[in-house]
Scaffold this motif. Structure first.
Motif, PDB file in Angstrom:
ATOM      1  N   LEU A 282      31.126  58.798  28.568  1.00 17.71           N
ATOM      2  CA  LEU A 282      30.292  60.009  28.624  1.00 17.71           C
ATOM      3  C   LEU A 282      31.121  61.277  28.399  1.00 17.71           C
ATOM      4  O   LEU A 282      30.622  62.255  27.850  1.00 17.71           O
ATOM      5  CB  LEU A 282      29.536  60.078  29.971  1.00 17.71           C
ATOM      6  CG  LEU A 282      28.533  58.929  30.185  1.00 17.71           C
ATOM      7  CD1 LEU A 282      27.972  58.968  31.599  1.00 17.71           C
ATOM      8  CD2 LEU A 282      27.390  58.968  29.165  1.00 17.71           C
TER       9      LEU A 282
ATOM     10  N   TYR B 261      16.145  59.329  22.916  1.00 23.16           N
ATOM     11  CA  TYR B 261      17.375  60.126  22.964  1.00 23.16           C
ATOM     12  C   TYR B 261      18.089  60.029  21.618  1.00 23.16           C
ATOM     13  O   TYR B 261      18.580  61.024  21.087  1.00 23.16           O
ATOM     14  CB  TYR B 261      18.272  59.610  24.101  1.00 23.16           C
ATOM     15  CG  TYR B 261      19.518  60.425  24.308  1.00 23.16           C
ATOM     16  CD1 TYR B 261      19.475  61.635  24.991  1.00 23.16           C
ATOM     17  CD2 TYR B 261      20.751  59.986  23.823  1.00 23.16           C
ATOM     18  CE1 TYR B 261      20.618  62.394  25.180  1.00 23.16           C
ATOM     19  CE2 TYR B 261      21.902  60.735  24.006  1.00 23.16           C
ATOM     20  CZ  TYR B 261      21.832  61.936  24.686  1.00 23.16           C
ATOM     21  OH  TYR B 261      22.971  62.686  24.875  1.00 23.16           O
TER      22      TYR B 261
ATOM     23  N   GLU C 255      19.084  62.833  18.772  1.00 26.71           N
ATOM     24  CA  GLU C 255      20.395  62.945  18.106  1.00 26.71           C
ATOM     25  C   GLU C 255      20.226  62.877  16.587  1.00 26.71           C
ATOM     26  O   GLU C 255      20.894  63.606  15.853  1.00 26.71           O
ATOM     27  CB  GLU C 255      21.334  61.824  18.569  1.00 26.71           C
ATOM     28  CG  GLU C 255      21.826  62.007  19.998  1.00 26.71           C
ATOM     29  CD  GLU C 255      22.885  60.989  20.402  1.00 26.71           C
ATOM     30  OE1 GLU C 255      23.691  61.299  21.277  1.00 26.71           O
ATOM     31  OE2 GLU C 255      22.897  59.869  19.836  1.00 26.71           O
TER      32      GLU C 255
ATOM     33  N   HIS D 154      24.993  65.007  33.193  1.00 27.26           N
ATOM     34  CA  HIS D 154      24.820  63.555  33.258  1.00 27.26           C
ATOM     35  C   HIS D 154      26.146  62.905  33.645  1.00 27.26           C
ATOM     36  O   HIS D 154      26.219  62.117  34.585  1.00 27.26           O
ATOM     37  CB  HIS D 154      24.341  63.054  31.882  1.00 27.26           C
ATOM     38  CG  HIS D 154      24.142  61.566  31.805  1.00 27.26           C
ATOM     39  ND1 HIS D 154      24.504  60.839  30.702  1.00 27.26           N
ATOM     40  CD2 HIS D 154      23.625  60.669  32.665  1.00 27.26           C
ATOM     41  CE1 HIS D 154      24.206  59.573  30.896  1.00 27.26           C
ATOM     42  NE2 HIS D 154      23.677  59.439  32.080  1.00 27.26           N
TER      43      HIS D 154
ATOM     44  N   GLN E 213      24.804  70.146  25.421  1.00 25.21           N
ATOM     45  CA  GLN E 213      26.117  69.873  26.022  1.00 25.21           C
ATOM     46  C   GLN E 213      26.053  70.004  27.537  1.00 25.21           C
ATOM     47  O   GLN E 213      26.703  69.240  28.246  1.00 25.21           O
ATOM     48  CB  GLN E 213      27.176  70.844  25.473  1.00 25.21           C
ATOM     49  CG  GLN E 213      27.528  70.600  24.022  1.00 25.21           C
ATOM     50  CD  GLN E 213      28.277  69.276  23.828  1.00 25.21           C
ATOM     51  OE1 GLN E 213      27.861  68.224  24.311  1.00 25.21           O
ATOM     52  NE2 GLN E 213      29.375  69.327  23.112  1.00 25.21           N
TER      53      GLN E 213
ATOM     54  N   LEU F 262      30.906  64.082  24.805  1.00 24.82           N
ATOM     55  CA  LEU F 262      30.862  65.546  24.952  1.00 24.82           C
ATOM     56  C   LEU F 262      31.594  66.246  23.814  1.00 24.82           C
ATOM     57  O   LEU F 262      31.366  67.426  23.541  1.00 24.82           O
ATOM     58  CB  LEU F 262      31.537  65.947  26.265  1.00 24.82           C
ATOM     59  CG  LEU F 262      30.659  66.153  27.486  1.00 24.82           C
ATOM     60  CD1 LEU F 262      31.514  66.234  28.738  1.00 24.82           C
ATOM     61  CD2 LEU F 262      29.832  67.423  27.361  1.00 24.82           C
TER      62      LEU F 262
ATOM     63  N   ARG G 158      24.558  66.842  28.759  1.00 23.90           N
ATOM     64  CA  ARG G 158      25.569  65.775  28.710  1.00 23.90           C
ATOM     65  C   ARG G 158      26.571  65.898  29.849  1.00 23.90           C
ATOM     66  O   ARG G 158      26.938  64.905  30.478  1.00 23.90           O
ATOM     67  CB  ARG G 158      26.355  65.872  27.386  1.00 23.90           C
ATOM     68  CG  ARG G 158      25.737  65.192  26.194  1.00 23.90           C
ATOM     69  CD  ARG G 158      26.595  65.485  24.974  1.00 23.90           C
ATOM     70  NE  ARG G 158      26.242  64.695  23.817  1.00 23.90           N
ATOM     71  CZ  ARG G 158      26.640  65.016  22.581  1.00 23.90           C
ATOM     72  NH1 ARG G 158      27.354  66.093  22.362  1.00 23.90           N
ATOM     73  NH2 ARG G 158      26.314  64.239  21.558  1.00 23.90           N
TER      74      ARG G 158
END
Ligand code: HEM
Length: 281
Positions: free
Chosen positions: A262, A130, A134, A239, A233, A266, A236
């Motif tokens: 979290l 992950y 990024e 999640h 997004q 965002l 995210r």
């Protein structure tokens, strides 16, 4: 006239069954290893779902990294059309990953609490793939390097991606090569720093969007980037919401405040100018 169709089995003897010296489907895919990698710790029925959903996500992340790295190389060679194929594939994979939250949402808080303690401090927070995604998207957070300090292979892979130009850097260079003025500081920036928005990049994208016929390839590239960030997004958000649904506002096993953390991530945008121009056009 023959009634025999060419592509139907004549009998079971047509099926290959002798694999003594030949490779089977399972051999090719390493299925023995793959399918023996689900090792629930709690004995609770629902832990299998939790493991499989993470493993499936990690496999998709592997393919995303592969495709984005291919796209970066293509853009660097000026082969924008070849990059579009790979970037479109990334978006489709992301759609699968977003849908996976529907499967995980069938896990209730009570079910998760049955095995949560068995996870110890393990968390998706430590997912190095992950973080690699990024990194290739230009968001460079160094803590993951610290987590993998004692794993030389993973650490080396992370280091390489941490210092390498990402997808957006390659795209900005493509703008520069198409004749747009881009600040020298941006072109020669320290790639291990997270990308920060720049006025010359904004002006260049604005020019592209204002004359799409002339700059069609760059315009298509920009829209592919927006697709990817949009989906990222959405992932995210799903999640965060799934986590809230399952653990409320409890702390995460990785040590963060959980949902609050979290929500905060965002706010990060990978390709900020591509969002700003939507207001300015
Ligand atoms: C019951 C299901 C899940 C819960 C309760 C959960 C919870 C959390 C929490 C609280 C965090 C923040 C860090 C921490 O303190 O641990 C986190 C981070 C993370 N989780 Fe999950 N998670 C779940 C499922 C998943 C799944 C299926 C994936 C797929 C790979 C995943 C990937 C990640 C990643 C990549 C991060 C880091 C996010 C970032 O730093 O931006 N999680 N998770």
């Amino acid at each position: 006239m023959s009634m025999v169709k060419e592509n139907t089995f004549q009998s079971e003897t047509d099926i290959h069954t002798d694999f003594k010296d030949k490779m089977t489907y399972g051999d090719y895919l390493g299925l023995e290893r793959l399918l023996s990698s689900q090792k629930p710790l709690s004995g609770h029925h629902d832990e299998m779902l939790f493991i499989v959903i993470h493993q499936v996500s990690e496999l998709w992340l592997k393919l995303i990294i592969h495709e984005i790295q291919g796209a970066i190389e293509a853009i660097q060679k000026g082969e924008l059309k070849a990059s579009f194929k790979m970037l479109a594939r990334v978006s489709k994979i992301q759609a699968q990953m977003i849908q996976a939250w529907d499967v995980l949402s069938t896990l209730t808080p009570s079910e998760y609490m049955e095995f949560r303690d068995d996870l110890g401090q393990a968390s998706g927070f430590q997912s190095y793939q992950y973080r690699l995604v990024e990194f290739v998207l230009g968001y460079k957070t160094p803590f993951i390097l610290k987590i993998y300090e004692n794993d030389s292979n993973v650490h080396a892979t992370l280091q390489d991606a941490y210092h390498a130009p990402g997808l957006y850097d390659a795209s900005i260079t493509a703008l520069h090569e198409a004749g747009f003025h881009i600040n020298k500081d941006v072109l020669e920036r320290d790639m291990s720093e997270t990308y920060i928005a720049d006025d010359t990049v904004l002006a260049a994208w604005k020019a592209v969007y204002s004359d799409v016929e002339v700059y069609w390839d760059l315009y298509e590239l920009a829209e592919k980037l927006v697709d990817i960030e949009d989906s990222f997004q959405q992932w995210r958000f799903r999640h965060m919401k799934t986590v809230e649904r399952i653990i409320g506002h409890k702390k995460g096993t990785g040590g963060s405040p959980g949902v609050g953390y979290l929500k905060k991530v965002l706010e990060h945008s990978f390709f900020p100018e591509l969002w700003t121009i939507r207001t300015e056009l």
